[in-house]
Design a protein around this motif. Structure first.
Motif, PDB file in Angstrom:
ATOM      1  N   UNK A  41      50.095  47.876  48.097  1.00  0.00           N
ATOM      2  CA  UNK A  41      49.690  46.488  47.863  1.00  0.00           C
ATOM      3  C   UNK A  41      48.310  46.233  48.454  1.00  0.00           C
ATOM      4  N   UNK A  42      48.038  46.792  49.628  1.00  0.00           N
ATOM      5  CA  UNK A  42      46.712  46.640  50.240  1.00  0.00           C
ATOM      6  C   UNK A  42      45.625  47.270  49.387  1.00  0.00           C
ATOM      7  N   UNK A  43      45.906  48.465  48.856  1.00  0.00           N
ATOM      8  CA  UNK A  43      44.929  49.122  47.985  1.00  0.00           C
ATOM      9  C   UNK A  43      44.701  48.313  46.714  1.00  0.00           C
ATOM     10  N   UNK A  44      45.777  47.760  46.160  1.00  0.00           N
ATOM     11  CA  UNK A  44      45.658  46.930  44.963  1.00  0.00           C
ATOM     12  C   UNK A  44      44.859  45.666  45.251  1.00  0.00           C
ATOM     13  N   UNK A  45      45.082  45.078  46.412  1.00  0.00           N
ATOM     14  CA  UNK A  45      44.336  43.876  46.794  1.00  0.00           C
ATOM     15  C   UNK A  45      42.842  44.172  46.893  1.00  0.00           C
ATOM     16  N   UNK A  46      42.506  45.315  47.447  1.00  0.00           N
ATOM     17  CA  UNK A  46      41.094  45.711  47.547  1.00  0.00           C
ATOM     18  C   UNK A  46      40.483  45.883  46.163  1.00  0.00           C
ATOM     19  N   UNK A  47      41.196  46.570  45.275  1.00  0.00           N
ATOM     20  CA  UNK A  47      40.678  46.783  43.925  1.00  0.00           C
ATOM     21  C   UNK A  47      40.555  45.467  43.170  1.00  0.00           C
ATOM     22  N   UNK A  48      41.541  44.576  43.321  1.00  0.00           N
ATOM     23  CA  UNK A  48      41.474  43.286  42.633  1.00  0.00           C
ATOM     24  C   UNK A  48      40.333  42.429  43.155  1.00  0.00           C
ATOM     25  N   UNK A  49      40.031  42.542  44.447  1.00  0.00           N
ATOM     26  CA  UNK A  49      38.887  41.817  45.005  1.00  0.00           C
ATOM     27  C   UNK A  49      37.592  42.273  44.359  1.00  0.00           C
ATOM     28  N   UNK A  50      37.434  43.582  44.192  1.00  0.00           N
ATOM     29  CA  UNK A  50      36.228  44.112  43.549  1.00  0.00           C
ATOM     30  C   UNK A  50      36.143  43.657  42.091  1.00  0.00           C
ATOM     31  N   UNK A  51      37.274  43.664  41.387  1.00  0.00           N
ATOM     32  CA  UNK A  51      37.279  43.234  39.981  1.00  0.00           C
ATOM     33  C   UNK A  51      36.914  41.757  39.869  1.00  0.00           C
ATOM     34  N   UNK A  52      37.504  40.931  40.729  1.00  0.00           N
ATOM     35  CA  UNK A  52      37.196  39.495  40.628  1.00  0.00           C
ATOM     36  C   UNK A  52      35.740  39.209  40.979  1.00  0.00           C
ATOM     37  N   UNK A  53      35.167  39.996  41.883  1.00  0.00           N
ATOM     38  CA  UNK A  53      33.732  39.834  42.191  1.00  0.00           C
ATOM     39  C   UNK A  53      32.881  40.191  40.971  1.00  0.00           C
ATOM     40  N   UNK A  54      33.226  41.296  40.327  1.00  0.00           N
ATOM     41  CA  UNK A  54      32.469  41.691  39.129  1.00  0.00           C
ATOM     42  C   UNK A  54      32.638  40.684  37.998  1.00  0.00           C
ATOM     43  N   UNK A  55      33.855  40.172  37.829  1.00  0.00           N
ATOM     44  CA  UNK A  55      34.080  39.201  36.764  1.00  0.00           C
ATOM     45  C   UNK A  55      33.299  37.915  37.005  1.00  0.00           C
ATOM     46  N   UNK A  56      33.122  37.558  38.259  1.00  0.00           N
ATOM     47  CA  UNK A  56      32.292  36.391  38.568  1.00  0.00           C
ATOM     48  C   UNK A  56      30.864  36.585  38.095  1.00  0.00           C
ATOM     49  N   UNK A  57      30.334  37.789  38.310  1.00  0.00           N
ATOM     50  CA  UNK A  57      28.965  38.077  37.861  1.00  0.00           C
ATOM     51  C   UNK A  57      28.881  38.117  36.341  1.00  0.00           C
ATOM     52  N   UNK A  58      29.912  38.681  35.681  1.00  0.00           N
ATOM     53  CA  UNK A  58      29.932  38.719  34.218  1.00  0.00           C
ATOM     54  C   UNK A  58      30.004  37.299  33.663  1.00  0.00           C
TER      55      UNK A  58
END
Length: 106
Positions: A41-58
């Motif tokens: 779950x911690x690893x997934x949370x880290x990956x989802x944080x990176x995705x949401x940051x990228x989606x904000x830029x997109x």
């Protein structure tokens, strides 16, 4: 009579000892599975944080484009289709992943 009662008590104590051993084994396995779940779950949370940051830029970039430019992007043939390969490390539902005491009971 007292000796018989003591023998019965010793038998009950031995059974309680076996029960405690099996319970320890089961709960140790459950604790290990829970810790692995927390790690995943911690690893997934880290990956989802990176995705949401990228989606904000997109989202910001798409917001700055005009309608015609977005239509050109959506209509273009990228030529690459992403297919995620199954990367499953878990053996949650396999018989071999169960603790020995559970396997023996079922």
């Amino acid at each position: 009579l007292e000796t018989t009662n003591m023998a019965a008590l010793v038998g009950v104590m031995a059974q309680l000892g076996f029960l405690a051993t099996y319970a320890h084994e089961i709960f140790n396995g459950l604790a290990e599975e829970a810790n692995e779940g927390v790690r995943r779950i911690g690893a997934l949370k880290t990956r989802l944080g990176a995705v949401s940051e990228r989606l904000g830029r997109v989202d910001d970039a798409l917001g700055a484009l005009g309608g015609h430019e977005i239509a050109d992007i959506c209509g273009s043939d990228v030529g690459i289709e992403f297919n995620a390969e199954p990367d499953e490390e878990s053996d949650f539902f396999l018989e071999t992943s169960r603790p020995p005491s559970i396997r023996a009971a079922f």
